[in-house]
Design a protein around this motif. Structure first.
Motif, PDB file in Angstrom:
ATOM      1  N   UNK A 487       0.867  -1.183   0.000  1.00 50.19           N
ATOM      2  CA  UNK A 487       0.000   0.000   0.000  1.00 50.19           C
ATOM      3  C   UNK A 487       0.900   1.228   0.000  1.00 50.19           C
ATOM      4  N   UNK A 488       0.625   2.097  -0.921  1.00 46.07           N
ATOM      5  CA  UNK A 488       1.452   3.287  -1.068  1.00 46.07           C
ATOM      6  C   UNK A 488       1.199   4.234   0.115  1.00 46.07           C
ATOM      7  N   UNK A 489       2.196   4.427   0.953  1.00 50.71           N
ATOM      8  CA  UNK A 489       2.001   5.309   2.111  1.00 50.71           C
ATOM      9  C   UNK A 489       2.912   6.517   1.951  1.00 50.71           C
ATOM     10  N   UNK A 490       2.340   7.692   2.140  1.00 49.54           N
ATOM     11  CA  UNK A 490       3.154   8.913   2.059  1.00 49.54           C
ATOM     12  C   UNK A 490       3.310   9.532   3.440  1.00 49.54           C
ATOM     13  N   UNK A 491       4.362  10.318   3.614  1.00 49.80           N
ATOM     14  CA  UNK A 491       4.518  11.028   4.880  1.00 49.80           C
ATOM     15  C   UNK A 491       3.530  12.185   4.928  1.00 49.80           C
ATOM     16  N   UNK A 492       3.266  12.669   6.153  1.00 47.25           N
ATOM     17  CA  UNK A 492       2.335  13.798   6.291  1.00 47.25           C
ATOM     18  C   UNK A 492       2.942  15.029   5.618  1.00 47.25           C
ATOM     19  N   UNK A 493       2.115  15.829   4.969  1.00 47.62           N
ATOM     20  CA  UNK A 493       2.657  17.042   4.346  1.00 47.62           C
ATOM     21  C   UNK A 493       3.393  17.913   5.351  1.00 47.62           C
ATOM     22  N   UNK A 494       2.919  17.930   6.603  1.00 49.79           N
ATOM     23  CA  UNK A 494       3.528  18.816   7.603  1.00 49.79           C
ATOM     24  C   UNK A 494       4.977  18.448   7.899  1.00 49.79           C
ATOM     25  N   UNK A 495       5.336  17.174   7.691  1.00 50.78           N
ATOM     26  CA  UNK A 495       6.719  16.757   7.971  1.00 50.78           C
ATOM     27  C   UNK A 495       7.703  17.493   7.055  1.00 50.78           C
ATOM     28  N   UNK A 496       7.229  17.851   5.855  1.00 50.39           N
ATOM     29  CA  UNK A 496       8.063  18.634   4.917  1.00 50.39           C
ATOM     30  C   UNK A 496       8.472  19.961   5.542  1.00 50.39           C
ATOM     31  N   UNK A 497       7.524  20.525   6.300  1.00 49.49           N
ATOM     32  CA  UNK A 497       7.716  21.887   6.788  1.00 49.49           C
ATOM     33  C   UNK A 497       8.443  21.943   8.129  1.00 49.49           C
ATOM     34  N   UNK A 498       8.450  20.805   8.834  1.00 50.38           N
ATOM     35  CA  UNK A 498       9.014  20.806  10.194  1.00 50.38           C
ATOM     36  C   UNK A 498      10.538  20.621  10.145  1.00 50.38           C
ATOM     37  N   UNK A 499      11.162  21.006  11.238  1.00 52.08           N
ATOM     38  CA  UNK A 499      12.626  20.896  11.350  1.00 52.08           C
ATOM     39  C   UNK A 499      12.997  19.430  11.595  1.00 52.08           C
ATOM     40  N   UNK A 500      13.812  18.850  10.739  1.00 53.19           N
ATOM     41  CA  UNK A 500      14.071  17.408  10.811  1.00 53.19           C
ATOM     42  C   UNK A 500      15.212  17.037  11.751  1.00 53.19           C
ATOM     43  N   UNK A 501      15.903  18.035  12.341  1.00 47.91           N
ATOM     44  CA  UNK A 501      17.133  17.690  13.051  1.00 47.91           C
ATOM     45  C   UNK A 501      16.894  16.743  14.234  1.00 47.91           C
ATOM     46  N   UNK A 502      15.822  16.971  14.975  1.00 48.95           N
ATOM     47  CA  UNK A 502      15.575  16.104  16.139  1.00 48.95           C
ATOM     48  C   UNK A 502      15.265  14.677  15.689  1.00 48.95           C
ATOM     49  N   UNK A 503      14.544  14.554  14.582  1.00 50.96           N
ATOM     50  CA  UNK A 503      14.216  13.210  14.100  1.00 50.96           C
ATOM     51  C   UNK A 503      15.478  12.480  13.648  1.00 50.96           C
ATOM     52  N   UNK A 504      16.332  13.187  12.952  1.00 52.37           N
ATOM     53  CA  UNK A 504      17.570  12.541  12.495  1.00 52.37           C
ATOM     54  C   UNK A 504      18.428  12.135  13.698  1.00 52.37           C
ATOM     55  N   UNK A 505      18.390  12.977  14.744  1.00 52.50           N
ATOM     56  CA  UNK A 505      19.149  12.634  15.963  1.00 52.50           C
ATOM     57  C   UNK A 505      18.552  11.378  16.612  1.00 52.50           C
ATOM     58  N   UNK A 506      17.251  11.256  16.526  1.00 51.44           N
ATOM     59  CA  UNK A 506      16.598  10.074  17.116  1.00 51.44           C
ATOM     60  C   UNK A 506      16.993   8.808  16.350  1.00 51.44           C
ATOM     61  N   UNK A 507      17.015   8.899  15.019  1.00 51.83           N
ATOM     62  CA  UNK A 507      17.473   7.732  14.235  1.00 51.83           C
ATOM     63  C   UNK A 507      18.889   7.344  14.659  1.00 51.83           C
ATOM     64  N   UNK A 508      19.734   8.349  14.874  1.00 54.21           N
ATOM     65  CA  UNK A 508      21.122   8.086  15.251  1.00 54.21           C
ATOM     66  C   UNK A 508      21.180   7.455  16.654  1.00 54.21           C
ATOM     67  N   UNK A 509      20.320   7.958  17.564  1.00 52.33           N
ATOM     68  CA  UNK A 509      20.301   7.405  18.929  1.00 52.33           C
ATOM     69  C   UNK A 509      19.939   5.918  18.887  1.00 52.33           C
ATOM     70  N   UNK A 510      18.945   5.587  18.059  1.00 53.74           N
ATOM     71  CA  UNK A 510      18.514   4.182  17.954  1.00 53.74           C
ATOM     72  C   UNK A 510      19.638   3.326  17.367  1.00 53.74           C
ATOM     73  N   UNK A 511      20.313   3.870  16.336  1.00 57.39           N
ATOM     74  CA  UNK A 511      21.393   3.106  15.693  1.00 57.39           C
ATOM     75  C   UNK A 511      22.503   2.798  16.696  1.00 57.39           C
ATOM     76  N   UNK A 512      22.886   3.836  17.461  1.00 56.05           N
ATOM     77  CA  UNK A 512      23.997   3.667  18.413  1.00 56.05           C
ATOM     78  C   UNK A 512      23.593   2.692  19.526  1.00 56.05           C
ATOM     79  N   UNK A 513      22.374   2.875  19.995  1.00 56.34           N
ATOM     80  CA  UNK A 513      21.902   2.009  21.086  1.00 56.34           C
ATOM     81  C   UNK A 513      21.844   0.544  20.635  1.00 56.34           C
ATOM     82  N   UNK A 514      21.335   0.325  19.418  1.00 59.63           N
ATOM     83  CA  UNK A 514      21.231  -1.041  18.909  1.00 59.63           C
ATOM     84  C   UNK A 514      22.623  -1.659  18.773  1.00 59.63           C
ATOM     85  N   UNK A 515      23.539  -0.876  18.258  1.00 58.36           N
ATOM     86  CA  UNK A 515      24.902  -1.387  18.055  1.00 58.36           C
ATOM     87  C   UNK A 515      25.521  -1.793  19.404  1.00 58.36           C
ATOM     88  N   UNK A 516      25.299  -0.946  20.401  1.00 57.42           N
ATOM     89  CA  UNK A 516      25.861  -1.213  21.733  1.00 57.42           C
ATOM     90  C   UNK A 516      25.236  -2.491  22.332  1.00 57.42           C
TER      91      UNK A 516
END
Ligand code: FAD
Length: 535
Positions: A487-516
Motif C-alpha cells: 500500500x502506497x504510504x506517504x509522509x504527512x505534508x507537515x513533515x516537509x515543513x518541520x525541522x528534521x534535526x531532532x528526528x535525524x538525531x533520534x534515528x542516530x540514537x537508535x542506531x547507536x543504542x542497537x549497536x551497543x
C-alpha cells in the motif's frame, strides 16, 4: 454430548457466584483456573473438568507481550515457570517474503518514538536513513537480526530505555502512559501442554478441584441457565457460573445454549493448519528471539524456537491447498529431520461467538472465538477475557449490564484484531499467484477500507485506529503498512515543513543504542545454555 433442557425449576441464587465450573483443561481452562485462584483465593470454589479422551488443540506456543502481566498477576517469577515449559523469549514477529522473496521485517514489542508530534515512521518516510524502516525506528529489529536475548548473562533485563523515547517529552509521556500497560518489551514462546501442566499444579495447590472425566450432558433450568453438567463417571457437577473452555467444540455456549457463531471466513480465508514438532539441536540451530511467519503459496508457515524443539506449522486456506499439499510444503520447508515426525492436521473455526457471555456461561479460548495465529493473539484473547471476567464478575446486582459490557469488550478486541490481520494480507506486496492476487480484492471490513485511504496520506495514529487500540497501538499498524509494502504510504505534508534535526538525531540514537546492545548482549542460545549449565 446431550442437552437436557428447561425441565428443572431454577434453584439458582442470583446473589451468589460461589461455585465456578470450568469445562476443558487446555491453555484456556488452566489459565482461567489459575487466574481465578490468584484473584479470589478460597472465597470461591473452582472446579476444572477435563476429558482424558478428548485432546487439546496441541498448538499455541507464541504469545503477545501483555502475557507478562498474566504471570505477574499469578506472582510467578520467570525462574519458576520458564524452565518447566521449555520457554524462550520473543521480541517480535519476523515476517518473511510478504513483500517479495528474501525480504523480511519485524513487528517488535517496542514503542515507536514520536518526535515533535509525528511518529518516527512519518519522519522515516521523508528521511529514510536506510532501506530498513524497522531497524531505523526500533532497537529490537537489530537485536532480532543478531539473535540476541533481552537478558544479560547475569540475568538482568534490558527493558529500561525501550520506553524512554524522544526529546518530545509531552508526546512521549502521553504515548507511554497510554500504552505502557499493554506494550512491554518482550513476550515468550513455550510448550502449551507444559504450561497447562504447570498451571494445573499452581491451581490445585491453591484449592482448585480437578475432575478428569467427560461431560456428557449439560442441564438447563427453566430460565435457560445451566444448572449442572453431568459427567460420565463423577455424576453431576452443579455451579453458579460455567466457563466453557472446550475449544472449537464450544459445548456449553454454542451447543447447549445455542449462541450463534459469527464467521470471519469472508475476510480471513485461512481455515486449516498442519503442525510439526521438530527436534532441536541447540548447538547448531539459532534460537531466534522472535516468531517467524514465512509467506507461502496458500498462507504462511510459523517457526517458533523452544528450548526443546522447534514448533512449526503451515496455516493455509483449504480453497487453495489440500492437506496433503500443505503437509508436503511444510516438510520440504523444515527439511529431512521431520521425516518421522507425525503431522497434526487442524481445521480452524475463524470468527467469534456472537456473545461470549450468555446467562451463567462464559466462553474463554477457542470456544469464544479465534482468528488465525498470525500475530499470536489466541492466548492474548484468553488473558484479556479472564481479566475482564474478574472485572465483571457477577454479583447478582446489575449482572445483565455487566455481561453486556463484557461482551462489548470481547467483540471490540476480536473485531479489532480481525481488522489488523486483514491489513497484513491487503498490504502484502506479493501477487505472484491466485491466493495472493485474491488478497487484494477480497472483502475487508468497511472501517479498515476507510482507514487505509487515510493512512495513504497520514501514517496511523491513535485517532485513525480508534477504537481498536486495545493491545494494538498505532505503531503496530505502522509496522505492517511499511513492512508489507503493497500500500502506497506517504509522509504527512507537515513533515516537509518541520525541522528534521531532532528526528535525524533520534534515528542516530537508535542506531547507536542497537549497536551497543548487540555487542553487549548474549545470543539466546548462549543465554539459555548458560542458564541450563547453572541449573
Ligand atoms: P483446547 O486446547 O482445544 O482445549 C479444549 C479442552 O476441552 C481439552 O482439555 C479437552 O479435553 C476439553 N474437552 C472437550 N470436550 C470435553 C468434554 N466433553 N468433557 C470434558 N472436557 C472436554 N495462540 C497463541 O496465542 N499463539 C499461537 O502461536 C497460536 N498458534 C495457534 C495455531 C493454530 C493452528 C491454532 C488452531 C491455534 C493457535 N493458537 C495460538 C490458539 C491457541 O492454541 C488456543 O487459544 C489455546 O490453545 C487455547 O485452546 P483452548 O484451551 O481454548 O482449547
Amino acid at each position: 454430548m446431550t442437552v437436557s433442557g428447561a425441565a428443572a425449576k431454577s434453584t439458582r441464587d442470583p446473589g451468589r457466584t460461589q461455585r465456578v465450573v470450568i469445562v476443558g483443561g487446555g491453555t484456556a481452562g488452566w489459565m482461567t483456573a489459575s487466574y481465578l485462584a490468584a484473584a479470589f483465593g478460597d472465597r470461591i470454589d473452582v472446579t476444572v473438568v477435563e476429558s482424558a479422551t478428548v485432546g487439546t488443540i496441541g498448538v499455541g506456543e507464541a504469545t503477545f507481550s501483555d502475557i507478562r502481566h498474566f504471570f505477574e498477576f499469578l506472582r510467578l517469577e520467570e525462574s519458576e515457570w520458564m524452565p518447566a515449559c521449555n520457554a524462550t523469549y520473543k521480541l517480535a514477529v519476523r515476517f518473511e517474503n510478504w513483500r517479495e522473496p528474501g525480504h523480511h521485517f519485524y513487528h517488535p514489542f517496542e514503542q515507536m518514538a514520536s518526535v515533535d508530534g509525528f511518529p518516527l515512521s512519518d519522519w522515516w518516510l521523508r528521511y529514510p536513513t536506510t532501506s530498513r524502516f524497522d531497524k531505523d525506528c526500533f532497537v529490537m529489529a537489530s537485536l532480532c537480526d543478531a539473535e540476541r536475548s533481552p537478558r544479560y548473562l547475569d540475568g538482568s533485563l534490558v527493558d529500561q530505555g525501550f520506553v524512554e523515547q524522544t526529546r518530545d517529552e509531552t508526546s512521549a509521556r502521553s504515548t507511554i502512559a497510554e500504552y505502557q500497560g499493554a506494550q512491554i518489551p518482550y513476550a515468550y514462546h513455550f510448550e502449551a501442554h507444559l504450561l497447562a501442566k504447570f498451571l494445573t499444579g499452581y491451581s490445585t495447590q491453591r484449592g482448585v478441584k480437578h475432575v478428569v472425566d467427560n461431560v456428557v450432558d449439560v442441564a438447563l433450568d427453566d430460565q435457560g441457565f445451566i444448572s449442572h453438567v453431568r459427567t460420565a463417571e463423577h455424576g453431576e457437577i452443579a455451579g453458579d457460573l460455567f466457563v466453557d473452555c472446550t475449544g472449537f467444540r464450544a459445548l456449553l455456549l454454542n451447543k447447549a445454549l445455542g449462541e450463534p457463531f459469527v464467521s470471519y471466513q469472508d475476510t480471513l480465508p485461512n481455515d486449516s493448519a498442519v503442525a510439526l514438532q521438530v527436534p532441536l539441536d541447540m548447538e547448531s540451530k539459532p534460537l531466534r528471539p522472535c516468531t517467524t511467519a514465512t509467506a507461502q503459496d496458500a498462507g504462511w508457515i510459523w517457526t517458533i524456537p523452544l528450548i526443546s524443539r522447534i514448533g512449526t506449522g503451515y496455516v493455509y486456506a483449504s480453497d487453495y491447498a489440500t492437506p496433503e499439499e500443505a503437509e508436503r510444503v511444510l516438510r520440504e520447508f523444515v527439511g529431512p529431520e521431520t521425516a518421522d515426525v507425525p503431522a497434526n492436521h487442524i481445521r480452524m473455526r475463524i470468527g467469534r461467538s456472537q456473545r461470549s457471555w450468555v446467562k451463567n456461561c462464559v466462553a474463554v479460548g477457542l470456544s469464544s472465538g479465534f482468528v488465525e495465529p498470525l500475530e499470536s493473539t489466541g492466548i492474548f484473547f484468553i488473558h484479556h477475557a479472564i481479566e475482564q471476567m474478574v472485572k465483571y464478575f457477577p454479583s447478582g446486582l446489575g449482572d445483565d449490564l455487566l455481561r453486556e459490557q463484557y461482551n462489548r469488550s470481547i467483540t471490540h478486541v476480536m473485531d479489532g484484531v480481525r481488522e489488523f490481520l486483514c491489513l497484513h494480507y491487503r498490504g502484502a506486496k506479493r501477487v505472484d499467484n491466485q491466493y495472493w492476487k485474491d488478497t487484494k480484492t477480497r472483502v475487508i471490513p468497511d472501517a479498515l477500507a476507510e482507514r487505509i485511504e487515510i493512512w495513504q496520506h497520514k501514517v496511523p495514529d491513535s485517532e485513525s485506529i480508534y477504537p481498536y487500540y486495545h493491545g494494538l497501538p498505532p505503531y503496530s499498524y505502522n509496522c505492517i503498512l511499511l513492512g508489507t509494502g503493497g500500500i502506497d504510504v506517504r509522509h504527512s505534508p507537515a513533515v516537509e515543513l518541520a525541522d528534521e534535526r531532532a528526528a535525524l538525531a533520534e534515528f542516530e540514537r537508535i542506531r547507536v543504542k542497537a549497536e551497543k546492545l548487540v555487542q553487549e548482549l548474549p545470543t539466546q542460545n548462549e543465554y539459555f545454555a548458560a542458564m541450563r549449565a547453572n541449573q
